[in-house]
Design a protein around this motif. Structure first.
Motif, mmCIF file in Angstrom:
data_model
loop_
_atom_site.group_PDB
_atom_site.id
_atom_site.type_symbol
_atom_site.label_atom_id
_atom_site.label_comp_id
_atom_site.label_asym_id
_atom_site.label_seq_id
_atom_site.Cartn_x
_atom_site.Cartn_y
_atom_site.Cartn_z
ATOM 1 N N GLY A 31 0.873 -1.159 -0.047
ATOM 2 C CA GLY A 31 -0.060 0.195 -0.093
ATOM 3 C C GLY A 31 0.967 1.259 0.011
ATOM 4 O O GLY A 31 2.039 1.084 -0.409
ATOM 5 N N ASN A 32 0.320 2.366 0.338
ATOM 6 C CA ASN A 32 1.031 3.587 0.686
ATOM 7 C C ASN A 32 1.585 4.017 1.788
ATOM 8 O O ASN A 32 1.370 3.477 2.937
ATOM 9 C CB ASN A 32 -0.057 4.647 0.284
ATOM 10 C CG ASN A 32 -0.516 4.225 -1.109
ATOM 11 O OD1 ASN A 32 0.196 4.091 -2.281
ATOM 12 N ND2 ASN A 32 -1.783 4.628 -1.361
ATOM 13 N N PHE A 33 2.653 4.821 1.966
ATOM 14 C CA PHE A 33 3.105 5.102 3.151
ATOM 15 C C PHE A 33 2.230 5.728 4.170
ATOM 16 O O PHE A 33 1.379 6.596 3.751
ATOM 17 C CB PHE A 33 4.506 6.145 2.847
ATOM 18 C CG PHE A 33 5.020 6.582 4.026
ATOM 19 C CD1 PHE A 33 6.255 6.026 4.368
ATOM 20 C CD2 PHE A 33 4.939 7.997 4.718
ATOM 21 C CE1 PHE A 33 6.926 6.315 5.542
ATOM 22 C CE2 PHE A 33 5.565 8.319 5.913
ATOM 23 C CZ PHE A 33 6.585 7.530 6.093
ATOM 24 N N TYR A 93 11.690 -4.067 13.174
ATOM 25 C CA TYR A 93 11.634 -4.638 11.939
ATOM 26 C C TYR A 93 11.948 -4.138 10.571
ATOM 27 O O TYR A 93 12.122 -2.934 10.503
ATOM 28 C CB TYR A 93 9.931 -5.081 11.645
ATOM 29 C CG TYR A 93 9.576 -6.047 12.541
ATOM 30 C CD1 TYR A 93 9.310 -7.363 12.502
ATOM 31 C CD2 TYR A 93 9.205 -5.960 14.140
ATOM 32 C CE1 TYR A 93 8.816 -8.317 13.252
ATOM 33 C CE2 TYR A 93 8.661 -6.769 14.889
ATOM 34 C CZ TYR A 93 8.325 -7.947 14.645
ATOM 35 O OH TYR A 93 7.843 -8.876 15.313
ATOM 36 N N VAL A 94 12.288 -4.814 9.744
ATOM 37 C CA VAL A 94 12.782 -4.624 8.406
ATOM 38 C C VAL A 94 12.074 -5.010 7.199
ATOM 39 O O VAL A 94 11.797 -6.445 7.275
ATOM 40 C CB VAL A 94 14.178 -4.634 8.139
ATOM 41 C CG1 VAL A 94 14.663 -3.997 6.598
ATOM 42 C CG2 VAL A 94 15.046 -3.898 9.055
ATOM 43 N N ILE A 95 11.458 -4.296 6.465
ATOM 44 C CA ILE A 95 10.711 -4.818 5.002
ATOM 45 C C ILE A 95 11.645 -4.515 3.903
ATOM 46 O O ILE A 95 11.898 -3.101 3.889
ATOM 47 C CB ILE A 95 9.179 -4.197 5.151
ATOM 48 C CG1 ILE A 95 8.481 -4.654 6.068
ATOM 49 C CG2 ILE A 95 8.764 -5.041 3.764
ATOM 50 C CD1 ILE A 95 7.212 -3.822 6.192
ATOM 51 N N ARG A 96 11.876 -5.586 3.124
ATOM 52 C CA ARG A 96 12.501 -5.082 2.094
ATOM 53 C C ARG A 96 11.739 -5.265 0.769
ATOM 54 O O ARG A 96 11.332 -6.264 0.697
ATOM 55 C CB ARG A 96 13.946 -6.085 1.881
ATOM 56 C CG ARG A 96 15.248 -5.232 1.084
ATOM 57 C CD ARG A 96 16.205 -6.431 1.349
ATOM 58 N NE ARG A 96 17.412 -5.858 0.395
ATOM 59 C CZ ARG A 96 18.162 -6.508 -0.503
ATOM 60 N NH1 ARG A 96 17.996 -7.863 -0.164
ATOM 61 N NH2 ARG A 96 19.045 -6.193 -1.040
ATOM 62 N N SER A 97 11.611 -4.254 -0.035
ATOM 63 C CA SER A 97 10.771 -4.134 -1.141
ATOM 64 C C SER A 97 11.503 -3.696 -2.507
ATOM 65 O O SER A 97 12.140 -2.696 -2.397
ATOM 66 C CB SER A 97 9.443 -3.525 -0.918
ATOM 67 O OG SER A 97 8.682 -3.149 -2.277
ATOM 68 N N LYS A 98 11.171 -4.574 -3.335
ATOM 69 C CA LYS A 98 11.895 -4.048 -4.726
ATOM 70 C C LYS A 98 11.268 -2.621 -5.143
ATOM 71 O O LYS A 98 11.623 -1.738 -5.881
ATOM 72 C CB LYS A 98 11.895 -5.101 -5.761
ATOM 73 C CG LYS A 98 12.777 -6.391 -5.739
ATOM 74 C CD LYS A 98 12.694 -7.442 -6.627
ATOM 75 C CE LYS A 98 13.494 -8.587 -6.357
ATOM 76 N NZ LYS A 98 13.628 -9.452 -7.325
#
Length: 203
Positions: free
Chosen positions: A60-62, A170-175
């Motif tokens: 989704g969006n920030f 936590y870390v989310i890694r998104s292309k």
């Protein structure tokens, strides 16, 4: 006489064995009491963002998170299109730059805040979108003293990173969206939530 000598030798041998057993027991106890610090929560290894798999979830969006039912932003959250925020990488407060959201979280009017509900809701949602826990613990007084004056938003909405305060990071890694850093903390009265999106960090 010979019998006396034999008894003495036997006694010394028994005492030596008992002492060795106690020392070994002491070593075993000290080993079991050694706490492995939480960095990469899955392996116990030091944090390395390159080891975090990319999320395939629709984020989704920030700021990417909707607060669970019954919770709300206590005041107007701090939102900046570009700023700095400090996160506990391997227990060291490390600065990341990007789009920033920081908020104090409370219960809806007429309800009591539940620390367990807030933390469990955050954890369940973050895991569902492929986030990886990078830290769960407190920072030291020394670490706080070394970084707090560098934080331009110290004392503002959603501020965290104090000694004695348990931070879950936590870390989310998104292309598509870049690296997203999320940290939160809570007590039995309220919670705090920080989210930073770094679009150019290693992508």
């Amino acid at each position: 006489m010979k019998r006396t000598i034999v008894l003495l030798i036997t006694s010394v041998s028994i005492l030596a064995c008992n002492k060795t057993q106690k020392e070994n027991q002491g070593n075993e106890i000290s080993k079991t009491q050694t706490v492995q610090p939480v960095n990469d929560a899955e392996s116990g290894n030091k944090f390395d963002i390159e080891q975090i798999p990319y999320s395939t979830a629709d984020l989704g969006n920030f700021p990417f998170l909707t607060l669970p039912k019954g919770l709300k932003e206590m005041n107007k959250p701090l939102k900046k299109s570009f700023d700095v925020c400090f996160f506990p990488v391997n227990g060291k407060m490390t600065a990341f730059e990007g789009q920033l959201y920081k908020a104090n979280i409370s219960a809806d009017q007429g309800q009591e805040f539940s620390q367990h509900y807030f933390e469990k809701s955050m954890e369940d949602h973050l895991k569902s979108v492929g986030a990886v826990k990078a830290f769960d613990g407190e920072i030291t007084q020394t670490e706080y003293d070394s970084y707090n004056k560098q934080d331009p938003n110290k004392g503002e909405e959603g501020d965290m990173g104090y000694p004695g305060e348990t931070i879950k990071f936590y870390v989310i890694r998104s292309k598509e969206m870049g690296n997203i850093y999320v940290q939160y903390t809570a007590n039995n009265a309220a919670g705090k939530l920080n989210i930073l999106q770094s679009k150019n960090a290693g992508n």
